[in-house]
Design an enzyme around this catalytic site. Structure first.
Site, PDB file in Angstrom:
ATOM      1  N   SER A 192     -51.860   2.952 -25.673  1.00  0.00           N
ATOM      2  CA  SER A 192     -52.164   2.102 -24.508  1.00  0.00           C
ATOM      3  C   SER A 192     -53.073   0.927 -24.817  1.00  0.00           C
ATOM      4  O   SER A 192     -53.230   0.045 -23.975  1.00  0.00           O
ATOM      5  CB  SER A 192     -52.813   2.936 -23.408  1.00  0.00           C
ATOM      6  OG  SER A 192     -51.826   3.696 -22.774  1.00  0.00           O
TER       7      SER A 192
ATOM      8  N   LYS B 247     -51.571  -2.370 -24.235  1.00  0.00           N
ATOM      9  CA  LYS B 247     -51.257  -2.886 -22.890  1.00  0.00           C
ATOM     10  C   LYS B 247     -51.905  -4.231 -22.554  1.00  0.00           C
ATOM     11  O   LYS B 247     -51.224  -5.133 -22.055  1.00  0.00           O
ATOM     12  CB  LYS B 247     -51.614  -1.842 -21.822  1.00  0.00           C
ATOM     13  CG  LYS B 247     -50.684  -0.616 -21.835  1.00  0.00           C
ATOM     14  CD  LYS B 247     -51.237   0.477 -20.914  1.00  0.00           C
ATOM     15  CE  LYS B 247     -50.345   1.703 -20.878  1.00  0.00           C
ATOM     16  NZ  LYS B 247     -50.991   2.817 -20.123  1.00  0.00           N
TER      17      LYS B 247
ATOM     18  N   TYR C 151     -41.129  -0.157 -24.837  1.00  0.00           N
ATOM     19  CA  TYR C 151     -42.539   0.130 -24.537  1.00  0.00           C
ATOM     20  C   TYR C 151     -43.085   1.193 -25.496  1.00  0.00           C
ATOM     21  O   TYR C 151     -44.199   1.080 -26.011  1.00  0.00           O
ATOM     22  CB  TYR C 151     -42.658   0.583 -23.073  1.00  0.00           C
ATOM     23  CG  TYR C 151     -43.945   1.289 -22.768  1.00  0.00           C
ATOM     24  CD1 TYR C 151     -45.140   0.581 -22.641  1.00  0.00           C
ATOM     25  CD2 TYR C 151     -43.979   2.687 -22.633  1.00  0.00           C
ATOM     26  CE1 TYR C 151     -46.330   1.252 -22.378  1.00  0.00           C
ATOM     27  CE2 TYR C 151     -45.160   3.345 -22.365  1.00  0.00           C
ATOM     28  CZ  TYR C 151     -46.337   2.633 -22.245  1.00  0.00           C
ATOM     29  OH  TYR C 151     -47.518   3.293 -22.003  1.00  0.00           O
TER      30      TYR C 151
ATOM     31  N   TYR D 268     -58.765   3.498 -16.362  1.00  0.00           N
ATOM     32  CA  TYR D 268     -58.059   4.298 -15.358  1.00  0.00           C
ATOM     33  C   TYR D 268     -59.006   4.895 -14.319  1.00  0.00           C
ATOM     34  O   TYR D 268     -59.823   4.190 -13.742  1.00  0.00           O
ATOM     35  CB  TYR D 268     -57.238   5.409 -16.025  1.00  0.00           C
ATOM     36  CG  TYR D 268     -56.459   4.998 -17.235  1.00  0.00           C
ATOM     37  CD1 TYR D 268     -55.463   4.029 -17.135  1.00  0.00           C
ATOM     38  CD2 TYR D 268     -56.692   5.566 -18.482  1.00  0.00           C
ATOM     39  CE1 TYR D 268     -54.715   3.665 -18.244  1.00  0.00           C
ATOM     40  CE2 TYR D 268     -55.951   5.212 -19.592  1.00  0.00           C
ATOM     41  CZ  TYR D 268     -54.970   4.258 -19.467  1.00  0.00           C
ATOM     42  OH  TYR D 268     -54.245   3.900 -20.556  1.00  0.00           O
TER      43      TYR D 268
HETATM   44  N1  GLN Z   1     -47.345   5.802 -25.053  1.00  0.00           N
HETATM   45  C1  GLN Z   1     -48.257   6.497 -24.209  1.00  0.00           C
HETATM   46  C2  GLN Z   1     -47.621   6.853 -22.874  1.00  0.00           C
HETATM   47  O1  GLN Z   1     -46.944   6.037 -22.300  1.00  0.00           O
HETATM   48  C3  GLN Z   1     -49.489   5.675 -23.998  1.00  0.00           C
HETATM   49  C4  GLN Z   1     -50.459   6.268 -23.013  1.00  0.00           C
HETATM   50  C5  GLN Z   1     -51.883   6.019 -23.345  1.00  0.00           C
HETATM   51  O2  GLN Z   1     -52.246   5.712 -24.477  1.00  0.00           O
HETATM   52  N2  GLN Z   1     -52.767   6.227 -22.388  1.00  0.00           N
HETATM   53  O3  GLN Z   1     -47.757   7.934 -22.380  1.00  0.00           O
END
Ligand code: GLN
Length: 424
Positions: free
Chosen positions: A63, A66, A189, A241
């Site tokens: 993530s 992102k 993704y 989050y």
């Molecule tokens: N690839 C992971 C997912 O989509 C990334 C989530 C994360 O790092 N919080 O679940």
């Protein structure tokens, strides 16, 4: 003398050892990580790198990709189109929550999976899926300053269990948040999340955001200042989050975590930080990484709201050269010219007007001028000119390209005080 910084960082690592938390196992390949790895890297906005622990250990970015892909979408599609598709409100929920606006299906922000899938879709639209992934891999590589690769094993492993992301992507497609094939979006993704990095790579990426989009080692302007501001704003409110509020009040560093155990933090204008340690807390964030960030923030006054006062030192020195009508007052400026430092400068000139007929602003030691600083300086030059002063500028770095004051008057520009003296 040896720099105390690496020793200090080693101390932080040792003080933050903690074997609580658990490896992410919903992606089977991630459960194979060595749980005891721990690394910490700091990169300043000027490109100085301090790194300790297992900083050569490679892990998948997850993530932490992102914010950068959101930045890419903003840069390629423009703000209006991106904001139409992805909102910027904190969801207060876990990263993989099905959290969409009630009527529109618009994801609440680009840091949760729903928004990150939509950001990937924005980058993908009009491209072949491999091209979209390649443009992301190549962006992350220029941010890191080296060629990064995708860990296909981790990607395949995640694809095998991507039930939630597949559901989310289909839901988004159902709401017509994007038009492309949801399976292509999920695959792209997941491959974006499988780009392999070290803490050094991540800290350089973070430092690029800290430095207004300029990669501090290569000097390349990768993101515009507007994009950086947007990305950092969203990271500040949504990056952690359901722990975003707690994180902002205690650590106070805009940050983003990933389930492989990486965390980046950005202190705008100052530095980028990256930590890696794969045991996670209940939010899916590295336990030791959180501890290290907390410690760094406290020890080094890195909390965003604990800002230093930067304006007062803008006038480094004021001196007068020559005599009679030839005498010139030189104001040597330094640092960054933003609103409050420009205000200090205006006040310095208003409160203590130059006693000479000539005035020079020397910008040799000015590092950066924000548009507001440039406007205020030019406005001041125009007003001084109208008051009958002869104003010149020493500007070796070209901070004031084509300085037109808006009064139909252009001050003379010199490359140095010596040149000014020789030519006047
Ligand atoms: N690839 C992971 C997912 O989509 C990334 C989530 C994360 O790092 N919080 O679940």
């Amino acid at each position: 003398m040896r720099s105390p910084l690496p020793d200090y960082l080693t101390e932080v690592l040792e003080a933050c050892v903690d074997d609580s938390g658990a490896l992410a196992d919903y992606i089977p390949e991630l459960a194979k990580a060595d749980p005891d790895r721990f690394a910490l890297t700091l990169v300043t906005a000027e490109g100085a790198i301090y790194s300790v622990g297992d900083d050569d250990t490679e892990f998948t970015i997850q993530s932490v990709s992102k914010p950068f892909v959101y930045g890419l979408a903003l840069q390629e599609r423009g703000f209006d189109q991106v904001l139409d598709v992805i909102d910027v409100e904190p969801s207060g929920e876990a990263f993989n929550e099905v959290s969409l606006e009630r009527n529109t299906g618009r994801p609440l922000n680009p840091m949760i999976n729903a928004g990150a899938l939509a950001a990937h879709a924005l980058v993908l639209h009009g491209r072949r899926p491999e091209e979209a992934v390649e443009s992301i891999r190549s962006l992350l590589s220029s941010l890191a300053g080296r060629d990064l690769v995708i860990d296909e094993k981790v990607a395949t492993s995640e694809l095998g269990t991507a039930y939630r992301n597949v559901a989310l992507a289909n839901l988004l497609r159902g709401y017509e948040v994007f038009e492309d094939d949801p399976d292509e979006i999920v695959e792209g993704y997941i491959r974006q999340c499988s780009v392999t990095v070290t803490t050094k790579d991540l800290a350089l990426m973070a430092a690029t955001l800290a430095a207004g989009g300029v990669q501090p080692v290569s000097g390349e302007q990768i993101f515009s200042r507007d994009v950086v501001r947007q990305v950092l704003s969203v990271m500040t409110t949504c990056g952690m989050y359901d722990a975003a509020g707690d994180w902002l009040s205690t650590v106070g560093i805009p940050a983003k975590s990933g389930v492989s155990g990486g965390i980046i933090g950005i202190l705008p204008g100052q530095l980028g930080i990256a930590a890696y340690s794969p045991r996670l807390d209940e939010h899916g964030t590295s336990v030791q990484g959180v501890a290290a960030f907390g410690r760094l923030s406290r020890d080094m006054n890195l909390h965003l709201m604990d800002a230093p006062i930067v304006a007062h030192s803008v006038v480094r020195r004021k001196r007068v050269w020559g005599e009679g009508d030839d005498a010139v007052t030189v104001l040597e400026l330094q640092g960054d010219l933003q609103f409050t430092s420009a205000e200090v400068l205006v006040r310095a000139v208003v409160d203590e007007p130059p006693a000479t007929k000539r005035l020079a602003f020397d910008l040799s030691l000015v590092r950066a001028i924000l548009p507001v600083g440039r406007r205020m300086l030019l406005e001041m030059i125009g007003r001084l000119h109208r008051d009958g002063l002869e104003v010149v500028v020493v500007d070796p770095d070209g901070h004031l390209p084509e300085p037109d004051t808006g009064y139909g008057f252009r001050p003379r520009v010199y490359a140095s005080q010596d040149e000014m003296e020789a030519r006047s």
